[in-house]
Enzyme design. Structure first.
Site, PDB file in Angstrom:
ATOM      1  N   CYS A  54      37.147  19.478 141.419  1.00 40.33           N
ATOM      2  CA  CYS A  54      38.426  20.177 141.509  1.00 40.33           C
ATOM      3  C   CYS A  54      38.510  21.275 140.454  1.00 40.33           C
ATOM      4  O   CYS A  54      39.332  21.210 139.528  1.00 40.33           O
ATOM      5  CB  CYS A  54      39.559  19.181 141.346  1.00 40.33           C
ATOM      6  SG  CYS A  54      39.452  17.874 142.545  1.00 40.33           S
TER       7      CYS A  54
ATOM      8  N   ARG B 226      13.043  22.638 127.723  1.00 35.26           N
ATOM      9  CA  ARG B 226      13.162  23.255 129.046  1.00 35.26           C
ATOM     10  C   ARG B 226      11.795  23.527 129.692  1.00 35.26           C
ATOM     11  O   ARG B 226      11.584  23.265 130.874  1.00 35.26           O
ATOM     12  CB  ARG B 226      13.900  24.585 128.838  1.00 35.26           C
ATOM     13  CG  ARG B 226      14.281  25.347 130.066  1.00 35.26           C
ATOM     14  CD  ARG B 226      14.841  26.721 129.647  1.00 35.26           C
ATOM     15  NE  ARG B 226      15.898  26.623 128.666  1.00 35.26           N
ATOM     16  CZ  ARG B 226      17.191  26.473 128.933  1.00 35.26           C
ATOM     17  NH1 ARG B 226      17.581  26.436 130.187  1.00 35.26           N
ATOM     18  NH2 ARG B 226      18.092  26.384 127.982  1.00 35.26           N
TER      19      ARG B 226
ATOM     20  N   GLU C 188       9.113  22.379 119.462  1.00 34.34           N
ATOM     21  CA  GLU C 188      10.030  21.443 120.131  1.00 34.34           C
ATOM     22  C   GLU C 188      10.406  21.945 121.528  1.00 34.34           C
ATOM     23  O   GLU C 188      11.558  22.303 121.784  1.00 34.34           O
ATOM     24  CB  GLU C 188      11.299  21.285 119.291  1.00 34.34           C
ATOM     25  CG  GLU C 188      11.033  20.678 117.932  1.00 34.34           C
ATOM     26  CD  GLU C 188      12.227  20.721 116.994  1.00 34.34           C
ATOM     27  OE1 GLU C 188      12.242  19.936 116.042  1.00 34.34           O
ATOM     28  OE2 GLU C 188      13.144  21.560 117.198  1.00 34.34           O
TER      29      GLU C 188
HETATM   30  N1  PLP Z   1      14.931  22.221 119.190  1.00 33.82           N
HETATM   31  C1  PLP Z   1      16.218  22.401 118.853  1.00 33.82           C
HETATM   32  C2  PLP Z   1      16.610  22.220 117.431  1.00 33.82           C
HETATM   33  C3  PLP Z   1      17.160  22.763 119.809  1.00 33.82           C
HETATM   34  O1  PLP Z   1      18.428  22.925 119.454  1.00 33.82           O
HETATM   35  C4  PLP Z   1      16.741  22.927 121.146  1.00 33.82           C
HETATM   36  C5  PLP Z   1      17.698  23.305 122.189  1.00 33.82           C
HETATM   37  O2  PLP Z   1      18.855  23.445 122.025  1.00 33.82           O
HETATM   38  C6  PLP Z   1      15.398  22.710 121.469  1.00 33.82           C
HETATM   39  C7  PLP Z   1      14.515  22.369 120.456  1.00 33.82           C
HETATM   40  C8  PLP Z   1      14.879  22.827 122.847  1.00 33.82           C
HETATM   41  O3  PLP Z   1      15.043  24.085 123.394  1.00 33.82           O
HETATM   42  P1  PLP Z   1      14.395  24.396 124.820  1.00 33.82           P
HETATM   43  O4  PLP Z   1      14.836  23.339 125.751  1.00 33.82           O
HETATM   44  O5  PLP Z   1      14.934  25.716 125.188  1.00 33.82           O
HETATM   45  O6  PLP Z   1      12.913  24.402 124.644  1.00 33.82           O
END
Ligand code: PLP
Length: 470
Positions: free
Chosen positions: A400, A306, A303
């Site tokens: 602010c 980023r 998944e």
């Molecule tokens: N999957 C789950 C369950 C997550 O909580 C997150 C991020 O919080 C991600 C995937 C994605 O993480 P990243 O954006 O660091 O790849």
């Protein structure tokens, strides 16, 4: 807007941390060949810019490595929390990715983009009954249950909808991913998931629920991790648990979801996660396990969020007030801040900033605009600060809050009110975390692709901000 013809004469500056960001020989910052200052003048600031080609390249790199080492049936589900808007779902679907979602809003956005909802994995540590029913109505492929309580909720909701819902159980392996505490999720004391030592009872409970079909397990240990070791540690713990689960409960996982968290570069000293290195290590572990235990090879899901969008985005701001504090800090205020990028305010996340126009030498004073200043534009700054005042200056926002900082120690050439600066690698967790604090309208997202710039999300207006007020 047309791509700048100067592209042909672009020199690539090796140490930029953003792909497709270059500086022309006359010192102009170009993103995907577009002149940043001209884009700022055309679309206004603050302005999120995204390179569609970088998003696509990041998808391909991840997916190719994943399938090379973890099997042709492996699936990468883009984590929409990093950036959720209709166009991003269209792009990642086109690249063959699935997506994860954590709220009805993210579900709806994917749905409204035409996304195949059976390719959605629904997450969250506290899904409401309405969220679960909505996810099921839209036909999401998998729901990741965060607890046995949630399994029961999903089962009840599925039964009343007349379906059997495929689920994964989110397990917490109890390891420290050595990332920032606020983006760690796999440690023993986490609000996410089921502690690994309670997996047997959770699995037995899920297997007994009529409205769900337990397909496998999930684990996400945190974010911004580049070292393969925490991923390997997590997999080792999961495999050990799977082996115990098979003997204790007879359960065999068809799916292992390893979550996201692949690190990116925000500053020079950061190392980006290398998908080949990480997936080859994970692939060997999984193959060994399946061979020695005679375990059917599960399909792997990742998944990434980023690592798909962070370095595809930059944010442009216009410089306004410049002053020196009583303690000698040079404050360069811009027309955005924590409302469009709260990540420094939240967890001191580092960023790199550059001036949109800089002399080839890098630090000399230069004429700061190509467009003439209009009446409503900026006056010259009241201070005559030396160039050295900008060697270590704080880029701060307009909200602010004293904590409204974008880059606490930036190295800029001398900038003046009206100049454009770019904060790099803002594609992840900026727009998605943006707020209307101080009732600031959110900036637009302009995508760059094939020599064309197009608006993927339009700029909010003050009327939008007040639109829901009764
Ligand atoms: N999957 C789950 C369950 C997550 O909580 C997150 C991020 O919080 C991600 C995937 C994605 O993480 P990243 O954006 O660091 O790849």
């Amino acid at each position: 807007m047309k791509r700048n013809n100067k592209m042909q004469t672009t020199t690539f500056i090796d140490n930029f941390i953003t792909p497709r960001l270059t500086r022309s020989p006359d010192g102009r910052l170009l993103f995907d060949g577009f002149d940043c200052e001209q884009l700022a003048r055309q679309y206004g600031t603050p302005l999120y810019l995204m390179s569609e080609d970088t998003v696509r390249a990041n998808c391909r790199r991840h997916l190719n490595a994943l399938r090379r080492y973890l099997g042709a049936d492996a699936v990468a589900a883009y984590a929409g929390k990093a950036l959720s808007c209709r166009q991003i779902y269209r792009i990642i679907a086109d690249e063959g990715m699935y997506a994860d979602a954590v709220s009805s809003g993210e579900l709806y956005t994917a749905y409204a983009s035409g996304f195949d909802m059976s390719h959605i994995i629904f997450h969250g540590n506290n899904k409401t009954p309405a969220d679960i029913a909505y996810a099921q109505k839209l036909g999401v492929g998998l729901i990741v249950a965060d607890s046995s309580y949630e399994v029961a909720m999903i089962s009840r909701s599925a039964a009343s909808a007349g379906i059997v819902q495929p689920i994964l159980l989110r397990l917490t392996p109890g390891i420290d991913a050595h990332t920032h505490q606020k983006i760690s999720t796999g440690q023993a004391d986490s609000k996410f998931g089921i502690p690994i030592d309670r997996a047997p009872e959770a699995v037995a409970h899920a297997l007994s629920m009529p409205g769900v079909r337990l397909d496998g397990i999930h684990c996400h240990i945190g974010s911004q991790i580049s070292d393969p070791k925490p991923f390997c540690d997590a997999l080792e713990i999961l495999l050990d648990a799977l082996s115990g689960l098979q003997s204790d409960t007879g359960f065999t996982a068809r799916i292992i979801n390893l979550g996201g968290g692949f690190g990116v570069r925000y500053v020079d000293s950061d190392t980006a996660a290398n998908p080949d290195t990480i997936f080859s290590a994970l692939g060997s572990m999984l193959d060994d396990f399946c061979r020695t235990r005679r375990y059917p090879h599960p399909a792997v899901i990742t998944e990434p969020g980023r690592s798909i969008v962070a370095d595809a985005g930059i944010t442009l701001y216009t410089v306004g007030n410049i002053k020196q504090s009583g303690a000698g800090t040079t404050y360069v205020s811009v027309d955005g801040g924590m409302a469009d990028n709260p990540r420094y305010a939240l967890y001191c996340a580092p960023y790199t900033a550059l001036a949109a126009v800089e002399s080839p030498g890098g630090s000399a004073t230069i004429s700061h605009t190509s467009a003439p200043l209009s009446d409503e534009d900026y006056l010259p700054t009241e201070f005559n600060l030396p160039d050295t005042a900008f060697n270590d200056c704080a880029i701060v926002g307009r909200c602010c809050e004293s904590g409204d900082i974008l880059v606490p120690h930036a190295h800029l050439p001398r900038v003046c009110p009206g100049d454009i600066i770019a904060v790099l690698n803002t594609g992840a967790y900026n727009y998605s975390m943006a707020s209307n604090y101080n009732r600031l309208p959110r900036p637009p997202i302009v995508m760059l692709h094939n020599g064309k710039a197009y608006v993927a999300v339009r700029r909010e207006t003050p009327e939008d901000v007040a639109a829901l007020d009764c």
